[in-house]
Design a protein around this motif. Structure first.
Motif, PDB file in Angstrom:
ATOM      1  N   ASN A 173      44.845 -25.335 -38.515  1.00 24.12           N
ATOM      2  CA  ASN A 173      45.945 -24.378 -38.543  1.00 24.12           C
ATOM      3  C   ASN A 173      47.130 -24.885 -39.351  1.00 24.12           C
ATOM      4  OD1 ASN A 173      44.500 -22.605 -36.964  1.00 24.12           O
ATOM      5  ND2 ASN A 173      45.516 -23.166 -35.058  1.00 24.12           N
ATOM      6  N   GLU A 174      47.289 -26.196 -39.422  1.00 26.21           N
ATOM      7  CA  GLU A 174      48.370 -26.782 -40.207  1.00 26.21           C
ATOM      8  C   GLU A 174      48.024 -26.855 -41.689  1.00 26.21           C
ATOM      9  OE1 GLU A 174      49.317 -30.585 -38.562  1.00 26.21           O
ATOM     10  OE2 GLU A 174      49.893 -29.775 -36.617  1.00 26.21           O
ATOM     11  N   ALA A 212      49.041 -11.781 -43.750  1.00 24.49           N
ATOM     12  CA  ALA A 212      48.053 -12.792 -43.367  1.00 24.49           C
ATOM     13  C   ALA A 212      46.658 -12.386 -43.816  1.00 24.49           C
ATOM     14  CB  ALA A 212      48.085 -13.015 -41.862  1.00 24.49           C
ATOM     15  N   HIS A 213      46.364 -11.085 -43.725  1.00 21.74           N
ATOM     16  CA  HIS A 213      45.047 -10.595 -44.139  1.00 21.74           C
ATOM     17  C   HIS A 213      44.883 -10.688 -45.650  1.00 21.74           C
ATOM     18  CE1 HIS A 213      41.418  -8.156 -44.239  1.00 21.74           C
ATOM     19  NE2 HIS A 213      41.990  -7.384 -45.144  1.00 21.74           N
ATOM     20  N   GLY A 227      45.572 -18.892 -42.213  1.00 24.04           N
ATOM     21  CA  GLY A 227      45.211 -19.365 -40.894  1.00 24.04           C
ATOM     22  C   GLY A 227      46.388 -19.209 -39.942  1.00 24.04           C
ATOM     23  N   PRO A 228      46.128 -19.232 -38.632  1.00 19.70           N
ATOM     24  CA  PRO A 228      47.210 -19.124 -37.647  1.00 19.70           C
ATOM     25  C   PRO A 228      48.234 -20.234 -37.847  1.00 19.70           C
ATOM     26  CG  PRO A 228      45.056 -18.931 -36.592  1.00 19.70           C
ATOM     27  CD  PRO A 228      44.797 -19.370 -38.004  1.00 19.70           C
ATOM     28  N   GLY A 229      49.506 -19.885 -37.672  1.00 21.18           N
ATOM     29  CA  GLY A 229      50.559 -20.895 -37.727  1.00 21.18           C
ATOM     30  C   GLY A 229      51.071 -21.227 -39.107  1.00 21.18           C
ATOM     31  N   THR A 230      50.618 -20.489 -40.145  1.00 19.80           N
ATOM     32  CA  THR A 230      51.082 -20.778 -41.501  1.00 19.80           C
ATOM     33  C   THR A 230      52.326 -19.964 -41.821  1.00 19.80           C
ATOM     34  OG1 THR A 230      48.799 -21.154 -42.211  1.00 19.80           O
ATOM     35  CG2 THR A 230      50.440 -20.851 -43.942  1.00 19.80           C
ATOM     36  N   ASP A 289      44.598 -14.353 -46.555  1.00 14.48           N
ATOM     37  CA  ASP A 289      43.614 -15.125 -45.796  1.00 14.48           C
ATOM     38  C   ASP A 289      44.266 -16.359 -45.166  1.00 14.48           C
ATOM     39  OD1 ASP A 289      41.143 -15.732 -44.720  1.00 14.48           O
ATOM     40  OD2 ASP A 289      40.453 -16.839 -46.484  1.00 14.48           O
ATOM     41  N   PRO A 302      50.801  -9.214 -40.034  1.00 12.28           N
ATOM     42  CA  PRO A 302      49.333  -9.145 -40.050  1.00 12.28           C
ATOM     43  C   PRO A 302      48.773  -8.748 -41.411  1.00 12.28           C
ATOM     44  CG  PRO A 302      50.160  -8.202 -38.017  1.00 12.28           C
ATOM     45  CD  PRO A 302      51.369  -8.480 -38.885  1.00 12.28           C
ATOM     46  N   MET A 329      57.316 -16.118 -40.317  1.00 13.42           N
ATOM     47  CA  MET A 329      55.874 -16.009 -40.130  1.00 13.42           C
ATOM     48  C   MET A 329      55.385 -14.725 -40.804  1.00 13.42           C
ATOM     49  SD  MET A 329      55.307 -18.778 -38.670  1.00 13.42           S
ATOM     50  CE  MET A 329      53.531 -18.560 -38.413  1.00 13.42           C
TER      51      MET A 329
END
Length: 281
Positions: free
Chosen positions: A81-82, A228-229, A234-237, A232, A225, A222
């Protein structure tokens, strides 16, 4: 070629696990999965683990630290995630190779050589030996509030938007969406979903709207959605959210460009020049 890390000494002493000399204490303040992730992160930071190095398997980590499978997976998930580690099943986990893109907003209005077939993004990174490409979509839409406000649009006024998803070496790197008042770009090259070799800014200038001033706004947040889609992520980016509004000499805003910059893929570089003439300091 990816190499293993069998050269690193994996041992257990009393209630402490050691990864390259860094202790993981069962009675430590942080949970075991965080301590394991901290140990691996330190090895990546100091270069003991280099790009493309293969991490030990989940089974090896379980034995080395005497922990459960779930604990190991949580530690690896944290690093994924990091953006430090990538999962390439069934081969395992590897240190991520990071080659960030340097984003220079101040370079936009500078004269630069360009290809008649490719825009600045494609030209610059092709010259660096990387593989850039972009997906371009053009549409006529009602402007988002953030755009309508900066373009000083009247109620019901439409905009043309050039949505670009930019890739480097096969990975989606950033989003660059540019909005223009439809009334000034209708029937121009800006309406075509293809590269503009000389740049959309030059097309605007040819239409009588040369930009001489740009206002940059940079927000860190952050992703939504949708962002993020598209990227692509990852969570937490986290992302950098860059808004630039271009104005003509008469002060008319004619373009709003919104760039979404994933924090694990970019370095934002600003250059500032001190004006010496007439400076009392």
């Amino acid at each position: 070629m990816r190499k293993g890390i069998g050269h690193i000494d994996w041992t257990m002493r009393s209630t402490s696990g050691f990864y390259g000399g860094m202790a993981v204490m069962r009675l430590g303040r942080n949970p075991m999965y965080q301590q394991i992730a901290d140990a691996i992160r330190e090895q990546i930071a100091d270069g003991t683990l280099a790009a493309d190095d293969k991490l030990p398997t989940e089974a090896e980590l379980r034995v080395a630290y005497n922990v459960s499978r779930e604990t190991v997976r949580k530690a690896l998930g944290l690093l994924v995630n990091e953006g430090l580690v990538v999962s390439a099943r069934p081969q395992g986990h590897f240190v991520r190779r990071r080659q960030p893109m340097i984003f220079r907003p101040q370079a936009e209005f500078r004269k630069r050589p360009h290809s008649p077939e490719m825009d600045a993004f494609m030209t610059e990174f092709s010259g660096e030996g990387r593989e850039p490409r972009q997906e371009i979509e053009v549409s006529i839409v009602e402007p988002p509030a953030v755009v309508a406000k900066r373009l000083h649009l009247e109620q019901g006024e439409l905009v043309a938007v050039r949505k670009r998803l930019r890739y480097l070496d096969g990975e989606p790197f950033n989003i660059n969406d540019s909005y223009y008042p439809l009334s000034i770009v209708r029937d121009s090259e800006i309406m075509r979903p293809e590269d503009i070799g000389r740049g959309a800014n030059e097309v605007l200038a040819e239409l009588g709207y040369r930009q001489v001033r740009a206002l940059d706004e940079l927000y860190i947040r952050m992703p939504t959605p949708e962002e993020a889609h598209r990227l692509d992520l990852g969570p937490g980016t986290p992302i950098g959210y860059h808004i630039v509004t271009g104005h003509t000499e008469a002060g008319k805003p004619v373009r709003v460009a919104i760039t979404v910059l994933p924090g694990d893929r970019h370095v934002i570089s600003y250059e500032r020049l001190r004006e010496v003439q007439g400076d009392p300091a």
